[in-house]
Design an enzyme around this catalytic site. Structure first.
Site, PDB file in Angstrom:
ATOM      1  N   TRP A  87       0.855  -1.184   0.000  1.00  0.00           N
ATOM      2  CA  TRP A  87       0.000   0.000   0.000  1.00  0.00           C
ATOM      3  C   TRP A  87       0.895   1.240   0.000  1.00  0.00           C
ATOM      4  O   TRP A  87       2.055   1.189   0.403  1.00  0.00           O
ATOM      5  CB  TRP A  87      -0.920   0.014   1.214  1.00  0.00           C
ATOM      6  CG  TRP A  87      -0.225   0.034   2.551  1.00  0.00           C
ATOM      7  CD1 TRP A  87       0.101  -1.043   3.319  1.00  0.00           C
ATOM      8  CD2 TRP A  87       0.229   1.191   3.277  1.00  0.00           C
ATOM      9  NE1 TRP A  87       0.732  -0.639   4.474  1.00  0.00           N
ATOM     10  CE2 TRP A  87       0.818   0.729   4.477  1.00  0.00           C
ATOM     11  CE3 TRP A  87       0.196   2.563   3.032  1.00  0.00           C
ATOM     12  CZ2 TRP A  87       1.379   1.582   5.432  1.00  0.00           C
ATOM     13  CZ3 TRP A  87       0.749   3.433   3.980  1.00  0.00           C
ATOM     14  CH2 TRP A  87       1.321   2.921   5.160  1.00  0.00           C
ATOM     15  N   GLU A 130       7.458   7.889  14.069  1.00  0.00           N
ATOM     16  CA  GLU A 130       7.663   7.260  12.762  1.00  0.00           C
ATOM     17  C   GLU A 130       8.534   8.124  11.855  1.00  0.00           C
ATOM     18  O   GLU A 130       9.332   7.604  11.064  1.00  0.00           O
ATOM     19  CB  GLU A 130       6.306   7.009  12.095  1.00  0.00           C
ATOM     20  CG  GLU A 130       5.401   6.019  12.802  1.00  0.00           C
ATOM     21  CD  GLU A 130       5.834   4.573  12.627  1.00  0.00           C
ATOM     22  OE1 GLU A 130       6.778   4.313  11.840  1.00  0.00           O
ATOM     23  OE2 GLU A 130       5.225   3.696  13.266  1.00  0.00           O
ATOM     24  N   GLU A 168       8.739   1.096   6.357  1.00  0.00           N
ATOM     25  CA  GLU A 168       8.386   1.934   7.503  1.00  0.00           C
ATOM     26  C   GLU A 168       8.207   3.397   7.094  1.00  0.00           C
ATOM     27  O   GLU A 168       7.431   4.127   7.715  1.00  0.00           O
ATOM     28  CB  GLU A 168       9.479   1.828   8.575  1.00  0.00           C
ATOM     29  CG  GLU A 168       9.526   0.490   9.302  1.00  0.00           C
ATOM     30  CD  GLU A 168       8.540   0.424  10.454  1.00  0.00           C
ATOM     31  OE1 GLU A 168       8.196   1.492  10.990  1.00  0.00           O
ATOM     32  OE2 GLU A 168       8.114  -0.689  10.816  1.00  0.00           O
ATOM     33  N   HIS A 171       4.774   4.984   6.830  1.00  0.00           N
ATOM     34  CA  HIS A 171       3.947   5.231   8.020  1.00  0.00           C
ATOM     35  C   HIS A 171       3.933   6.715   8.386  1.00  0.00           C
ATOM     36  O   HIS A 171       2.873   7.320   8.574  1.00  0.00           O
ATOM     37  CB  HIS A 171       4.450   4.406   9.201  1.00  0.00           C
ATOM     38  CG  HIS A 171       4.470   2.934   8.940  1.00  0.00           C
ATOM     39  ND1 HIS A 171       5.051   2.027   9.799  1.00  0.00           N
ATOM     40  CD2 HIS A 171       3.987   2.196   7.907  1.00  0.00           C
ATOM     41  CE1 HIS A 171       4.910   0.814   9.314  1.00  0.00           C
ATOM     42  NE2 HIS A 171       4.272   0.891   8.169  1.00  0.00           N
ATOM     43  N   GLU A 221       8.907  -3.428  17.858  1.00  0.00           N
ATOM     44  CA  GLU A 221       7.920  -3.658  16.806  1.00  0.00           C
ATOM     45  C   GLU A 221       6.588  -4.112  17.400  1.00  0.00           C
ATOM     46  O   GLU A 221       5.520  -3.726  16.927  1.00  0.00           O
ATOM     47  CB  GLU A 221       8.432  -4.698  15.800  1.00  0.00           C
ATOM     48  CG  GLU A 221       9.591  -4.214  14.944  1.00  0.00           C
ATOM     49  CD  GLU A 221       9.197  -3.186  13.903  1.00  0.00           C
ATOM     50  OE1 GLU A 221       8.023  -2.803  13.832  1.00  0.00           O
ATOM     51  OE2 GLU A 221      10.078  -2.756  13.144  1.00  0.00           O
ATOM     52  N   THR A 224       4.926  -0.972  18.885  1.00  0.00           N
ATOM     53  CA  THR A 224       4.292  -0.097  17.902  1.00  0.00           C
ATOM     54  C   THR A 224       3.057  -0.754  17.295  1.00  0.00           C
ATOM     55  O   THR A 224       2.086  -0.062  16.971  1.00  0.00           O
ATOM     56  CB  THR A 224       5.281   0.306  16.793  1.00  0.00           C
ATOM     57  OG1 THR A 224       5.902  -0.864  16.251  1.00  0.00           O
ATOM     58  CG2 THR A 224       6.360   1.226  17.333  1.00  0.00           C
ATOM     59  N   ASP A 253       1.555  -3.684   9.335  1.00  0.00           N
ATOM     60  CA  ASP A 253       2.972  -3.668   8.939  1.00  0.00           C
ATOM     61  C   ASP A 253       3.872  -3.966  10.128  1.00  0.00           C
ATOM     62  O   ASP A 253       4.835  -4.735  10.036  1.00  0.00           O
ATOM     63  CB  ASP A 253       3.343  -2.294   8.383  1.00  0.00           C
ATOM     64  CG  ASP A 253       3.193  -2.209   6.875  1.00  0.00           C
ATOM     65  OD1 ASP A 253       2.718  -3.172   6.257  1.00  0.00           O
ATOM     66  OD2 ASP A 253       3.553  -1.144   6.322  1.00  0.00           O
ATOM     67  N   GLU A 254       3.588  -3.293  11.249  1.00  0.00           N
ATOM     68  CA  GLU A 254       4.432  -3.470  12.439  1.00  0.00           C
ATOM     69  C   GLU A 254       4.390  -4.920  12.911  1.00  0.00           C
ATOM     70  O   GLU A 254       5.409  -5.477  13.347  1.00  0.00           O
ATOM     71  CB  GLU A 254       3.967  -2.534  13.559  1.00  0.00           C
ATOM     72  CG  GLU A 254       3.926  -1.059  13.208  1.00  0.00           C
ATOM     73  CD  GLU A 254       5.298  -0.432  13.011  1.00  0.00           C
ATOM     74  OE1 GLU A 254       6.312  -1.153  13.015  1.00  0.00           O
ATOM     75  OE2 GLU A 254       5.343   0.805  12.824  1.00  0.00           O
ATOM     76  N   HIS A 257       6.667  -6.977  10.688  1.00  0.00           N
ATOM     77  CA  HIS A 257       8.068  -6.721  11.021  1.00  0.00           C
ATOM     78  C   HIS A 257       8.448  -7.370  12.347  1.00  0.00           C
ATOM     79  O   HIS A 257       9.563  -7.872  12.513  1.00  0.00           O
ATOM     80  CB  HIS A 257       8.319  -5.216  11.063  1.00  0.00           C
ATOM     81  CG  HIS A 257       8.135  -4.543   9.740  1.00  0.00           C
ATOM     82  ND1 HIS A 257       7.884  -3.195   9.607  1.00  0.00           N
ATOM     83  CD2 HIS A 257       8.139  -5.051   8.475  1.00  0.00           C
ATOM     84  CE1 HIS A 257       7.761  -2.896   8.317  1.00  0.00           C
ATOM     85  NE2 HIS A 257       7.913  -4.005   7.623  1.00  0.00           N
TER      86      HIS A 257
END
Length: 388
Positions: A87, A130, A168, A171, A221, A224, A253-254, A257
């Site tokens: 995205w 971020e 990242e 974000h 991670e 977050t 996403d976090e 990761h």
């Protein structure tokens, strides 16, 4: 190797702290007396001194990470997404080339009016965290054995760091543009805070040691993931479903990761369980400092502490979350099941397996004694008052 580095008073905050700590201004005055000859830097907020340890991993252990190049390619790089499948911030924002752009912006601004100021403080703090991404890539590239030696190294570790950074980076871009379009925040103060933070760096006390560094990133991670997940939940409660989608997507996403970093630590526990349990205990004894612990806006000497107090009150990131993450990682890495450890390893194992309950008990006592928090102005929202 060790040298002295000046750091802000809140450097070693592991979790949101109650207000009422030592007076920052008197402390700063005392430190100034100790550093009369120190050159004045235009971006440096108030600092305190501690001894920083560097290159603590025995050189022979670098070979472990060289031997894991192929393993990392097959097991860690798979957690990255191709750019074409990722995205992008524009997927969630008004399309500037569209005839309906101004109407979409108006709708966004109308939705944002229903969101209270204390939520915005938390969202802004998350966005600033971020946006300090250059600092985090720099930190990863201090780690012996896994750093990007050339800036475009083809090693699996270097590819991961660059691609993780690229993922990242979206974000902060997305949250920054949302906040800008909302019209609810003082973007210049936010931008100054970002510049201060990147200029100040961070000190997670990982000592150029990837054993420590990957424990830190695994913890962070997950932290977050929890924080963005909770901002998504609250955005939905306040009626902004688009913002909830934004925060939830970032949280996803976090989580991905986190899976990669915890898998690295899985492998290191398999190779060197004694070394890893010692490293894990060392990080927890020093406490996990938040990436934005040097946050400063040019006005508030205790900005990170104040931001953390609001996140604690709203339930976005709390002392309970800190204990829960620790407990999760202890279980994930099967710390309680380790055998054949050294004497120090056994003591580290006991420490880790009993730490989360102790943190919870201390937090319960602190909450029981806590007085009603004051309200203070936040420059990010035009000095409107928010309760801590």
């Amino acid at each position: 190797m060790a040298y002295r580095l000046a750091l802000r008073p809140e450097t070693f905050l592991c979790v949101p702290q109650p207000s009422g700590r030592r007076n920052a201004r008197s402390y700063r005055a005392r430190m100034a007396c100790d550093r009369v000859d120190a050159p004045k830097r235009p971006f440096t907020p108030p600092r305190e001194v501690h001894v920083q340890v560097t290159h603590s991993m025995p050189p022979q252990k670098i070979e472990i990470f060289k031997s894991l190049e192929n393993w990392a390619e097959n097991n860690i790089l798979v957690h990255l997404k191709s750019v074409e499948k990722c995205w992008q911030p524009q997927d969630f924002l008004p399309q500037p080339s569209s005839e309906g752009f101004y109407e979409e912006v108006k709708e966004l601004r109308e939705r944002s009016k229903e969101i209270p100021d204390d939520y915005f403080v938390c969202l802004i703090g998350d966005m600033i965290t971020e946006e300090a991404l250059p600092t985090y890539q720099t930190m990863l590239n201090t780690l012996d054995g896994v750093r990007d030696e050339t800036g475009a190294s083809l090693s699996s570790w270097a590819i991961w760091t660059r691609a993780w950074t690229a993922e990242e980076n979206r974000h902060g871009d997305l949250l920054n543009k949302y906040l800008y379009l909302s019209g609810r925040v003082d973007m210049k103060q936010i931008e100054k805070t970002i510049q201060y933070l990147i200029g100040s760096g961070m000190d997670p006390r990982t000592e150029n040691n990837p054993f420590l560094g990957f424990i830190y990133t695994s913890f962070q991670e997950r932290a977050t993931f929890i924080s963005h997940g909770n901002t998504a939940r609250l955005a939905k409660e306040h009626g902004d479903l688009k913002l909830a989608q934004i925060c939830g997507t970032i949280a996803s996403d976090e989580k991905r990761h986190e899976t990669a970093y915890t898998k690295i630590v899985d492998k290191l526990f398999e190779i060197d369980p004694n070394g890893m349990v010692l490293a894990f205990a060392d990080m927890m004894k020093k406490k996990i400092s938040m990436p934005a612990h040097l946050m400063y806006d040019g006005r508030d000497d205790n900005l990170f502490e104040h931001f953390s107090a609001v996140t604690q009150r709203l339930g976005i990131y709390t002392a309970k979350d800190y204990a829960d993450i620790l407990e999760f990682l202890v279980t994930r890495w099967k710390v309680g099941e380790l055998t054949d450890l050294s004497g120090k390893g056994n003591r580290a194992q006991d420490f880790l397996c009993t730490l989360a309950p102790r943190i919870r008990r201390l937090e319960e006592r602190a909450q029981g004694k806590a007085k009603k928090a004051p309200t203070i102005p936040f420059s990010w929202i035009y000095d409107r008052q928010v309760q801590l």
